[in-house]
Design an enzyme around this catalytic site. Structure first.
Site, PDB file in Angstrom:
ATOM      1  N   HIS A 178      44.235  41.387  40.721  1.00 45.23           N
ATOM      2  CA  HIS A 178      42.820  41.031  40.623  1.00 45.23           C
ATOM      3  C   HIS A 178      41.956  42.178  41.138  1.00 45.23           C
ATOM      4  O   HIS A 178      42.215  42.728  42.217  1.00 45.23           O
ATOM      5  CB  HIS A 178      42.542  39.762  41.404  1.00 45.23           C
ATOM      6  N   GLU A 181      40.445  42.437  44.612  1.00 48.73           N
ATOM      7  CA  GLU A 181      41.453  42.311  45.665  1.00 48.73           C
ATOM      8  C   GLU A 181      42.170  43.649  45.898  1.00 48.73           C
ATOM      9  O   GLU A 181      43.332  43.711  46.297  1.00 48.73           O
ATOM     10  CB  GLU A 181      42.439  41.201  45.298  1.00 48.73           C
ATOM     11  N   HIS A 329      47.840  39.289  46.998  1.00 52.40           N
ATOM     12  CA  HIS A 329      46.497  38.868  46.615  1.00 52.40           C
ATOM     13  C   HIS A 329      45.667  38.677  47.885  1.00 52.40           C
ATOM     14  O   HIS A 329      46.161  38.816  48.997  1.00 52.40           O
ATOM     15  CB  HIS A 329      46.558  37.537  45.841  1.00 52.40           C
ATOM     16  N   TYR A 371      49.817  27.667  37.576  1.00 57.04           N
ATOM     17  CA  TYR A 371      50.487  27.924  36.306  1.00 57.04           C
ATOM     18  C   TYR A 371      50.136  29.323  35.795  1.00 57.04           C
ATOM     19  O   TYR A 371      49.065  29.856  36.073  1.00 57.04           O
ATOM     20  CB  TYR A 371      50.068  26.891  35.251  1.00 57.04           C
ATOM     21  N   GLU A 390      48.753  35.831  50.178  1.00 60.26           N
ATOM     22  CA  GLU A 390      47.285  35.879  50.191  1.00 60.26           C
ATOM     23  C   GLU A 390      46.833  36.388  51.551  1.00 60.26           C
ATOM     24  O   GLU A 390      46.944  35.687  52.562  1.00 60.26           O
ATOM     25  CB  GLU A 390      46.710  34.488  49.925  1.00 60.26           C
TER      26      GLU A 390
END
Length: 422
Positions: A178, A181, A329, A371, A390
């Site tokens: 991302h 990030e 992430h 998903y 994370e």
């Protein structure tokens, strides 16, 4: 690197300031090209000309971003002379030039001279440009490193990887799926630098013998999966067509801050919603949330594996035999370890170990994010441990002020991704 001028602000200015600071001309790395930076630049250039940085001046600054220069051996040079001239150590020069005979330096031979500072800085944002420089610097400093490319991004930027070791047990860590990030990128790069330093010196890495790690495992690091997106968030894209496209995509979703809220690739596809692990379910969830067209975040694309960056990660993974993967992430200080009812052997135990050494929570992935992710697909297709880590707390993009704590939290996860497979 683009030309910059006095009065400019931004990440390119920060990189110029970082280079000056490393070269011995201290300046605040604030991204503002003001008079104090101008004065230091003039001192560096030994010139009173106007304050700007064009291609010629960037070429003089780049060694301090790449972390090394070259030296043409002169008559009567000794290794000590060379190290002293560049304020570095003899051992560092020898590591970068393994075939160099220090007792018989050959006049006219060009050698690499790494500087003494660490390549991975903890004060600046990370873009594809800086990642390219750091990887080049690591390759020069540590010739035993293998550097490769898993493919290119939409805009043609290389998606590079670093490989450590020669062991049969393969593991893979990745970061920056991302765009906003990008702080996860220096997590992997700093670990790479520490591992390489430790191996070169015959030392230990967070309690583990580095040479043993090198012999037992093959570690693959992909530090920036989404280079175009990271560059967009940090204001480092110069192509007007792509900037116009991104701006138009963002205009369709005005509730998402632009560019800070941008997670997707440059085409507006969320790369971590692209994998064939119930992609249709992810599509239903995200469409119900309103992400029905290219967007700064959460658009699943027209089909699984329709974004080139995700395709590259898919093929890179299928061409190896990874026993474990870590996908980095932000944010939340939490570890997600399951996909549906899959529970690969040792995956719970390793997750609990990661939580113990990091202080992070260990949880199952929330339904709305559960998903089509890279970790989900890896667990589904390989039935092996896969984890989404994370890091950090706050609003993306996280400030580099959090980096030291993030890295401290993850040191033993990064080592344990290998050793916990024993």
């Amino acid at each position: 690197m683009k030309n910059i001028y006095i009065g400019d602000v931004g990440v390119a200015v920060q990189y110029m300031q970082l280079a000056l600071d490393r070269a011995g001309y201290p300046v605040e790395i604030d991204g503002k090209f003001g008079q104090s930076t101008c004065q230091m630049l003039r001192r560096f250039l030994q010139s009173e000309e106007g304050c700007y940085v064009d291609r010629t001046i960037w070429n003089k600054l780049l060694p301090y971003l790449k972390g090394y220069t070259t030296h043409l051996i002169a008559q009567d040079d000794t290794l000590w002379d060379i190290a002293n001239r560049y304020h570095t150590q003899e051992s560092v020069i020898m590591a970068a030039n393994p075939s160099l005979d220090v007792t018989k330096l050959q006049t006219g031979t060009s050698i690499y001279v790494p500087f003494s500072f660490s390549l991975v800085d903890e004060r600046v944002p990370y873009t594809s440009v800086l990642v390219e420089y750091i990887i080049e610097g690591l390759r020069v400093r540590y010739p035993f490193l293998i550097v490769g490319c898993i493919g290119r991004s939409v805009m043609g930027k290389e998606m590079c990887y670093l490989q450590f070791g020669e062991g049969r047990t393969q593991v893979c860590y990745n970061a920056c799926f991302h765009a906003n990030e990008w702080i996860t990128t220096p997590v992997l790069l700093k670990f790479a630098e520490e591992y390489a330093q430790s191996y070169a010196a015959g030392g230990t890495l967070y309690g583990e013998n580095s040479k043993m790690l090198y012999q037992e495992y093959s570690l693959y690091l992909v530090p920036m999966v989404n280079p175009d997106g990271a560059d967009l968030v940090n204001g480092m894209i110069r192509n007007e067509d792509y900037l116009e496209q991104a701006s138009a995509i963002a205009a369709d979703y005005p509730e998402i801050p632009y560019p800070d809220g941008w997670k997707a690739n440059i085409d507006g596809i969320d790369l971590n919603l692209q994998f064939p692990a119930r992609w249709e379910q992810a599509k239903q969830i995200k469409f119900e949330q309103g992400y029905t067209s290219p967007a700064p975040r959460d658009y699943v694309g027209e089909a699984p594996l329709s974004a080139i960056e995700s395709i590259n990660m898919y093929h890179f993974t299928t061409s190896h035999d990874f026993k474990l993967i870590l996908a980095y992430h932000t944010q939340g200080n939490v570890i997600y370890w399951k996909y549906l009812d899959y529970e690969p052997q040792d995956s719970r135990r390793i997750a609990e170990y990661f939580g113990q050494v990091s202080g992070y929570l260990v949880e199952e992935t929330p339904y709305a994010s559960g998903y089509a992710g890279y970790k989900d697909w890896f667990i589904q297709d390989y039935n092996r441990p896969g984890y989404t880590i994370e890091v950090g707390i706050g609003q993306n993009p996280l400030s580099m002020e959090q980096f030291a704590q993030i890295y401290e939290d993850n040191q033993y996860i990064l080592v344990g991704g290998m050793t916990q497979l024993r």
